[in-house]
Enzyme design. Structure first.
Site, PDB file in Angstrom:
ATOM      1  N   ILE A  57      30.967  31.566  37.203  1.00  0.00           N
ATOM      2  CA  ILE A  57      31.135  31.064  38.573  1.00  0.00           C
ATOM      3  C   ILE A  57      31.451  29.569  38.501  1.00  0.00           C
ATOM      4  CG2 ILE A  57      29.996  30.733  40.803  1.00  0.00           C
ATOM      5  CD1 ILE A  57      28.294  33.246  40.081  1.00  0.00           C
ATOM      6  N   ASN A  68      45.098  41.787  33.031  1.00  0.00           N
ATOM      7  CA  ASN A  68      45.757  41.201  34.219  1.00  0.00           C
ATOM      8  C   ASN A  68      46.639  40.027  33.818  1.00  0.00           C
ATOM      9  OD1 ASN A  68      45.028  42.479  36.923  1.00  0.00           O
ATOM     10  ND2 ASN A  68      43.034  42.408  35.884  1.00  0.00           N
ATOM     11  N   ALA A 108      45.672  49.749  39.451  1.00  0.00           N
ATOM     12  CA  ALA A 108      46.050  49.239  40.776  1.00  0.00           C
ATOM     13  C   ALA A 108      46.020  47.707  40.785  1.00  0.00           C
ATOM     14  CB  ALA A 108      45.113  49.805  41.831  1.00  0.00           C
ATOM     15  N   HIS A 126      39.171  40.656  42.169  1.00  0.00           N
ATOM     16  CA  HIS A 126      37.819  41.218  42.119  1.00  0.00           C
ATOM     17  C   HIS A 126      37.910  42.739  42.298  1.00  0.00           C
ATOM     18  CE1 HIS A 126      33.489  41.339  42.528  1.00  0.00           C
ATOM     19  NE2 HIS A 126      33.654  42.145  43.565  1.00  0.00           N
TER      20      HIS A 126
HETATM   21  C1  GRF Z   1      39.244  43.168  36.326  1.00  0.00           C
HETATM   22  O1  GRF Z   1      38.727  44.395  36.717  1.00  0.00           O
HETATM   23  C2  GRF Z   1      39.065  42.117  37.393  1.00  0.00           C
HETATM   24  O2  GRF Z   1      39.075  42.622  38.683  1.00  0.00           O
HETATM   25  C3  GRF Z   1      37.693  41.582  37.096  1.00  0.00           C
HETATM   26  O3  GRF Z   1      37.574  41.619  35.701  1.00  0.00           O
HETATM   27  C4  GRF Z   1      38.454  42.601  35.150  1.00  0.00           C
HETATM   28  C5  GRF Z   1      39.317  41.858  34.188  1.00  0.00           C
HETATM   29  O4  GRF Z   1      40.101  42.689  33.406  1.00  0.00           O
HETATM   30  N1  GRF Z   1      37.510  40.291  37.688  1.00  0.00           N
HETATM   31  P1  GRF Z   1      41.183  42.077  32.423  1.00  0.00           P
HETATM   32  O5  GRF Z   1      40.454  41.075  31.534  1.00  0.00           O
HETATM   33  O6  GRF Z   1      42.241  41.413  33.229  1.00  0.00           O
HETATM   34  O7  GRF Z   1      41.698  43.237  31.635  1.00  0.00           O
END
Ligand code: GRF
Length: 192
Positions: A94, A20, A175, A111
């Protein structure tokens, strides 16, 4: 919150893969957004996401400390760098109430579930077990209550009969890469 002009400085917290984060970097460069990823902080030294940060010449820090020390150091880095928005991207810790209160900027998180369903871990497994037709992902504001802040964007992904948590996770992740940068755009429009 004070309105800003010009560039919005974003800090990203990660713990691992960082796909991400990678997508946020890619999107902001491609679209010449009014926000940019100014720094990345990981609570794990070996987080792959740190490699993208380095490749893109983005300041990056690995702070492998217990929560109070991690938060103290991070907060000082965020303040020093005039961060206006903190994005959590696969950050597996957290944040304390105190930390959230001390941040005078918004914090958002992605999330992997259709919140308010399946807060916490193992979201895909739980969605499949429950016989849900759809899974998905939600970008939301971070508050003291886990995965409970106001929704910014949500995306739905169909669950197929043949799915297992891994196949579903892969589809949801794709997604996620679509919605996280768009959610950042939305939040940044409110900051400017
Ligand atoms: C994602 O699925 C996000 O929703 C969750 O942890 C995962 C992180 O993936 N919080 P990345 O490290 O961004 O590949």
């Amino acid at each position: 919150m004070k309105k800003l002009t010009g560039n919005i400085n974003i800090g990203v917290f990660i713990s691992g893969r960082g796909s991400n984060l990678k997508e946020l970097i890619r999107y902001s460069k491609k679209n010449n957004t009014n926000w940019k990823i100014k720094l990345v902080i990981s609570n794990k030294k070996e987080a792959k996401g740190l490699i993208y940060a380095k490749k893109n010449k983005i300041q990056n820090y690995a702070i492998e400390k217990k929560k109070p020390e991690f938060e103290k150091k991070s907060l000082s880095i965020l303040k020093k760098n005039k961060i206006n928005l903190l994005c959590l991207a696969g950050f597996m810790r957290i944040l304390s109430n105190e930390f959230i209160k001390k941040c005078k900027f918004k914090i958002i998180n992605i999330h992997p579930s259709l919140l308010p369903k399946y807060k916490g871990l193992n979201t895909h497994e739980r969605a499949i077990k429950a016989g849900d037709k759809y899974a998905g992902s939600t970008v939301h504001y971070v508050t003291a209550k886990l995965d409970s802040g106001k929704k910014i964007l949500q995306t739905k992904v169909k669950i197929f009969k043949a799915d297992n948590p891994n196949t579903l996770a892969k589809r949801v992740l794709k997604a996620e890469h679509q919605i996280y940068p768009k959610a950042v755009d939305i939040v940044c429009k409110k900051i400017i």
